[in-house]
Each structure stands twice: as C-alpha cells, then as structure tokens.
Design an enzyme around this catalytic site. Sequence first.
Site, mmCIF file in Angstrom:
data_model
loop_
_atom_site.group_PDB
_atom_site.id
_atom_site.type_symbol
_atom_site.label_atom_id
_atom_site.label_comp_id
_atom_site.label_asym_id
_atom_site.label_seq_id
_atom_site.Cartn_x
_atom_site.Cartn_y
_atom_site.Cartn_z
ATOM 1 N N LEU A 13 82.271 -0.057 83.112
ATOM 2 C CA LEU A 13 81.386 0.680 84.007
ATOM 3 C C LEU A 13 79.918 0.416 83.727
ATOM 4 C CD1 LEU A 13 83.167 4.166 84.048
ATOM 5 C CD2 LEU A 13 83.263 2.390 85.804
ATOM 6 N N GLY A 16 74.967 -1.146 77.630
ATOM 7 C CA GLY A 16 73.593 -0.907 77.209
ATOM 8 C C GLY A 16 73.343 -1.453 75.822
ATOM 9 N N GLY A 17 72.186 -1.077 75.274
ATOM 10 C CA GLY A 17 71.813 -1.577 73.966
ATOM 11 C C GLY A 17 72.663 -1.018 72.838
ATOM 12 N N ASP A 129 65.608 8.730 75.323
ATOM 13 C CA ASP A 129 65.846 7.574 76.199
ATOM 14 C C ASP A 129 66.110 8.030 77.631
ATOM 15 O OD1 ASP A 129 66.006 4.899 76.840
ATOM 16 O OD2 ASP A 129 68.102 4.676 76.232
ATOM 17 N N LYS A 131 65.816 7.942 81.436
ATOM 18 C CA LYS A 131 65.554 6.897 82.430
ATOM 19 C C LYS A 131 66.606 7.018 83.525
ATOM 20 C CE LYS A 131 68.220 3.495 79.759
ATOM 21 N NZ LYS A 131 68.186 2.171 79.097
ATOM 22 N N PRO A 132 66.398 6.393 84.679
ATOM 23 C CA PRO A 132 67.357 6.519 85.780
ATOM 24 C C PRO A 132 68.776 6.079 85.430
ATOM 25 C CG PRO A 132 65.269 5.723 86.624
ATOM 26 C CD PRO A 132 65.152 5.735 85.129
ATOM 27 N N ASP A 147 74.193 9.447 77.809
ATOM 28 C CA ASP A 147 73.824 8.454 76.793
ATOM 29 C C ASP A 147 72.905 9.045 75.730
ATOM 30 O OD1 ASP A 147 73.370 6.277 75.235
ATOM 31 O OD2 ASP A 147 72.964 4.909 76.895
#
Length: 219
Positions: A13, A16-17, A129, A131-132, A147
């Site tokens: 899905l 990320g980092g 963190d 963010k959209p 997240d």
Amino acid sequence: MNRLGPYEVGEELARGGMGVVYRARDPYLDRSLAIKVIRADDLQDPESHERFRREAEVLAQLNHPGLIRIYAAELEGPTPYLSVELCRGGTLQDRLRQGPLPPEEVVKLARSLAEALDYLHGEGVLHRDLKPDNVLFDEGGNPKLADFGLSRRRGSDALTQTGEILGTPAFMAPEQAGTAHEADARSDVYGLAATLYAAATGQPPFLGTGLFEVLSRVL
C-alpha cells in the site's frame, strides 16, 4: 510475502523512509487491516528496530478517533511487524493529486487534525512528521494521523545525532530543519499548518529542485 504471523498479506500500500505497509487480512477475526514492516535494507539496523518498538509503544498507549489504531505487534521475530487499522479512503496526498480541496473541506480537516494533535501533545507525544502522506481517511471520510515512526515522548532519549535531519523537508519547521533535537510541540503545529497549506493550495509551502534547496528555503 504471503503470510506473516496469523495474517494473510496482500499488496503493498505504501513505502516510506521507515517501513513498508501492506494490505492484510486476519482470517480468525475475518477483518481487513494493514501490516507495517521494517524495510529489508534496515532489518540489521538496531536503530530501525528501536524506532519500530517506540512506534508500537506510542500507538498502544493512545486512544483517539483522529489517530490510527494499533491491533498487535510482533517485535522479536525475524520480520518485526505492526498490525494497524486499514483506512480505505487513501491519503490526503492521494486527494491532492486531483488538485486543492474546497475551502469548507480544508476547514473541517483543520478542525479534526488539530483536535487529534492537541490530544497527542496532551499525552506528551511529538509526531515530528506531519504531511499529507501521513493523513489517512477511513471509509466515512474521517481523517486520521498515521505513521508514528519518528514520534517520541517529550523528555525521552532522542535517537538522532546532533545535526541530523529528521522528517520531510517541505513540511518541517525551520528549527527541525536545523536539528531534530530542537523540535517540540510547536514544530508539530507548524507541520500541521504546512499540511493544511498544501490542502488549500495543492502544493507545500516551499518547493525546490532538491533536498538542500528546499531546506534552504525553509530555513
């Protein structure tokens, strides 16, 4: 990957980092969920495992409708994972690919995310963190912060080295862009404002052709 613990694991899905998220199903409870695992490149990194443990610990102690829920965690096996709520409505970033949101939707989003962030800070947790990509929507269209891989409790030991950049440059506060150690609750508020700016305009507050150009403009 077809099975992990008791779960049947499906398609990827998000990536990320800090980890990779897959769609999954719990055959015993007959429900869909999401599974987050450490990236294969980071499986031998002790710091990645510690961040994963902290994320599980933080999520397990939180309970708010504006935050993603955790169901279970396996931290000791060869493939550590978290099983969390599956938000079928996608991310805010997905929606912004079609353009900015109408003003009335931005207002509703601001109210919901601010309440969730206020609860988070009241529990002594920094997200770090916003963010959209980290705003998910459930089936009813309700936004949820997700997240928590970079989150930490205020006063806890930091995992970052002095001067290390932590977060997503276009959405991080100037003090966070300078050094992660200086980030506090106000830095999260800035991240929320930058996220809402993107929701209203379709782009982050600062753009650039590369990491250092973006960081320079943020600073």
